[in-house]
Scaffold this motif. Sequence first.
Motif, PDB file in Angstrom:
ATOM      1  N   ALA A   1      -2.073  27.824   5.879  1.00 38.03           N
ATOM      2  CA  ALA A   1      -2.028  26.620   6.705  1.00 38.03           C
ATOM      3  C   ALA A   1      -1.426  26.974   8.058  1.00 38.03           C
ATOM      4  N   PRO A   2      -1.805  26.261   9.123  1.00 40.14           N
ATOM      5  CA  PRO A   2      -1.230  26.557  10.435  1.00 40.14           C
ATOM      6  C   PRO A   2       0.276  26.374  10.409  1.00 40.14           C
ATOM      7  N   ASP A   3       0.966  27.229  11.160  1.00 39.92           N
ATOM      8  CA  ASP A   3       2.423  27.208  11.208  1.00 39.92           C
ATOM      9  C   ASP A   3       2.874  26.105  12.165  1.00 39.92           C
ATOM     10  N   THR A   4       3.499  25.083  11.603  1.00 43.94           N
ATOM     11  CA  THR A   4       3.945  23.959  12.431  1.00 43.94           C
ATOM     12  C   THR A   4       5.246  24.289  13.152  1.00 43.94           C
ATOM     13  N   ASN A   5       5.907  25.395  12.759  1.00 48.99           N
ATOM     14  CA  ASN A   5       7.171  25.791  13.390  1.00 48.99           C
ATOM     15  C   ASN A   5       6.971  26.803  14.507  1.00 48.99           C
ATOM     16  N   ALA A   6       5.739  27.075  14.940  1.00 50.18           N
ATOM     17  CA  ALA A   6       5.471  28.100  15.956  1.00 50.18           C
ATOM     18  C   ALA A   6       6.279  27.865  17.228  1.00 50.18           C
ATOM     19  N   PRO A   7       6.360  26.632  17.773  1.00 50.66           N
ATOM     20  CA  PRO A   7       7.183  26.447  18.970  1.00 50.66           C
ATOM     21  C   PRO A   7       8.651  26.779  18.708  1.00 50.66           C
ATOM     22  N   THR A   8       9.161  26.468  17.539  1.00 49.35           N
ATOM     23  CA  THR A   8      10.546  26.783  17.197  1.00 49.35           C
ATOM     24  C   THR A   8      10.734  28.289  17.136  1.00 49.35           C
ATOM     25  N   HIS A   9       9.770  28.980  16.513  1.00 47.56           N
ATOM     26  CA  HIS A   9       9.844  30.437  16.408  1.00 47.56           C
ATOM     27  C   HIS A   9       9.821  31.079  17.792  1.00 47.56           C
ATOM     28  N   ASP A  10       8.949  30.605  18.665  1.00 47.70           N
ATOM     29  CA  ASP A  10       8.879  31.143  20.026  1.00 47.70           C
ATOM     30  C   ASP A  10      10.206  30.933  20.758  1.00 47.70           C
ATOM     31  N   LEU A  11      10.818  29.778  20.559  1.00 43.62           N
ATOM     32  CA  LEU A  11      12.105  29.483  21.192  1.00 43.62           C
ATOM     33  C   LEU A  11      13.188  30.429  20.678  1.00 43.62           C
TER      34      LEU A  11
ATOM     35  N   GLY B   1       9.174  33.979   8.523  1.00 43.27           N
ATOM     36  CA  GLY B   1       8.096  33.643   7.602  1.00 43.27           C
ATOM     37  C   GLY B   1       8.575  33.224   6.239  1.00 43.27           C
ATOM     38  N   THR B   2       9.696  33.765   5.786  1.00 43.49           N
ATOM     39  CA  THR B   2      10.162  33.444   4.434  1.00 43.49           C
ATOM     40  C   THR B   2      11.258  32.386   4.406  1.00 43.49           C
ATOM     41  N   GLU B   3      12.186  32.464   5.369  1.00 44.94           N
ATOM     42  CA  GLU B   3      13.343  31.588   5.312  1.00 44.94           C
ATOM     43  C   GLU B   3      13.476  30.650   6.510  1.00 44.94           C
ATOM     44  N   GLY B   4      12.626  30.845   7.501  1.00 40.13           N
ATOM     45  CA  GLY B   4      12.758  30.049   8.714  1.00 40.13           C
ATOM     46  C   GLY B   4      13.778  30.682   9.644  1.00 40.13           C
ATOM     47  N   PRO B   5      14.114  29.990  10.741  1.00 41.36           N
ATOM     48  CA  PRO B   5      15.073  30.555  11.699  1.00 41.36           C
ATOM     49  C   PRO B   5      16.442  30.748  11.051  1.00 41.36           C
ATOM     50  N   PRO B   6      17.142  31.817  11.427  1.00 43.50           N
ATOM     51  CA  PRO B   6      18.492  32.029  10.873  1.00 43.50           C
ATOM     52  C   PRO B   6      19.422  30.889  11.295  1.00 43.50           C
ATOM     53  N   THR B   7      20.386  30.578  10.446  1.00 43.26           N
ATOM     54  CA  THR B   7      21.311  29.492  10.770  1.00 43.26           C
ATOM     55  C   THR B   7      22.204  29.875  11.952  1.00 43.26           C
TER      56      THR B   7
ATOM     57  N   VAL C   1      13.774  45.442  14.642  1.00 43.23           N
ATOM     58  CA  VAL C   1      14.501  44.174  14.520  1.00 43.23           C
ATOM     59  C   VAL C   1      13.536  42.995  14.672  1.00 43.23           C
ATOM     60  N   TRP C   2      12.588  43.081  15.593  1.00 45.54           N
ATOM     61  CA  TRP C   2      11.605  42.002  15.755  1.00 45.54           C
ATOM     62  C   TRP C   2      10.791  41.824  14.470  1.00 45.54           C
ATOM     63  N   VAL C   3      10.429  42.928  13.853  1.00 45.44           N
ATOM     64  CA  VAL C   3       9.669  42.836  12.597  1.00 45.44           C
ATOM     65  C   VAL C   3      10.521  42.147  11.537  1.00 45.44           C
ATOM     66  N   ARG C   4      11.783  42.552  11.438  1.00 43.09           N
ATOM     67  CA  ARG C   4      12.668  41.896  10.464  1.00 43.09           C
ATOM     68  C   ARG C   4      12.816  40.404  10.764  1.00 43.09           C
ATOM     69  N   LEU C   5      12.886  40.030  12.046  1.00 45.21           N
ATOM     70  CA  LEU C   5      13.003  38.617  12.415  1.00 45.21           C
ATOM     71  C   LEU C   5      11.744  37.860  12.003  1.00 45.21           C
ATOM     72  N   LEU C   6      10.583  38.435  12.280  1.00 47.93           N
ATOM     73  CA  LEU C   6       9.336  37.765  11.899  1.00 47.93           C
ATOM     74  C   LEU C   6       9.242  37.605  10.386  1.00 47.93           C
ATOM     75  N   GLU C   7       9.686  38.609   9.643  1.00 47.38           N
ATOM     76  CA  GLU C   7       9.702  38.476   8.185  1.00 47.38           C
ATOM     77  C   GLU C   7      10.638  37.341   7.770  1.00 47.38           C
ATOM     78  N   HIS C   8      11.802  37.285   8.409  1.00 47.62           N
ATOM     79  CA  HIS C   8      12.789  36.250   8.095  1.00 47.62           C
ATOM     80  C   HIS C   8      12.237  34.873   8.436  1.00 47.62           C
TER      81      HIS C   8
END
Length: 179
Positions: free
Chosen positions: A3-13, A52-58, A43-50
Amino acid sequence: MNAPDTNAPTHDLVIETLRPLLAAEVRAELPAAAEPHDLEQAVWVRLLEHLGTEGPPTDPAAWLSATVRSEARRQRRTTFRELPYVTEPAADTAESDPERRAIARERAGALHAAVRRLPGRCPRLIGALLSPKDLTYREIAGELGISQGSLGPERSRCLGCLRRIMVSEVAPTSGRGKG
């Protein structure tokens, strides 16, 4: 299909916010001789994995610092364990092939025979250039007793003579395109 990622703007931010911090953390963590782009990319790869699985870090700044340290340690361990090849693997296989070794010896013999037939001090000059000692121009000039400034023009003249000798020895016996 995902499904399309609805959090894409959040991820870009998150990514844009962390970019300067990541650069600073990498510079602080790596020695000057290391390659920072590899660490940043890991580190960018690890962030993208994070993401995708858990959302943005707290706490993105703390997560980034911990991840940079972790990836830097991993890269140091890998660098410590990896040993560079002394020679390229392809060169190793060529040296183990008896036919290639014989052809290389034959070519080297033909080259050295042609060098011995050069006029004047060309045999000594070309011999010094082909030396396994890898002499500098200053050392060659001292060995031959000539000025370093005249070495280049004389080398060019000698190489021209060598080229003519080698071409005459390997000249085709039939016209081009005729077999």
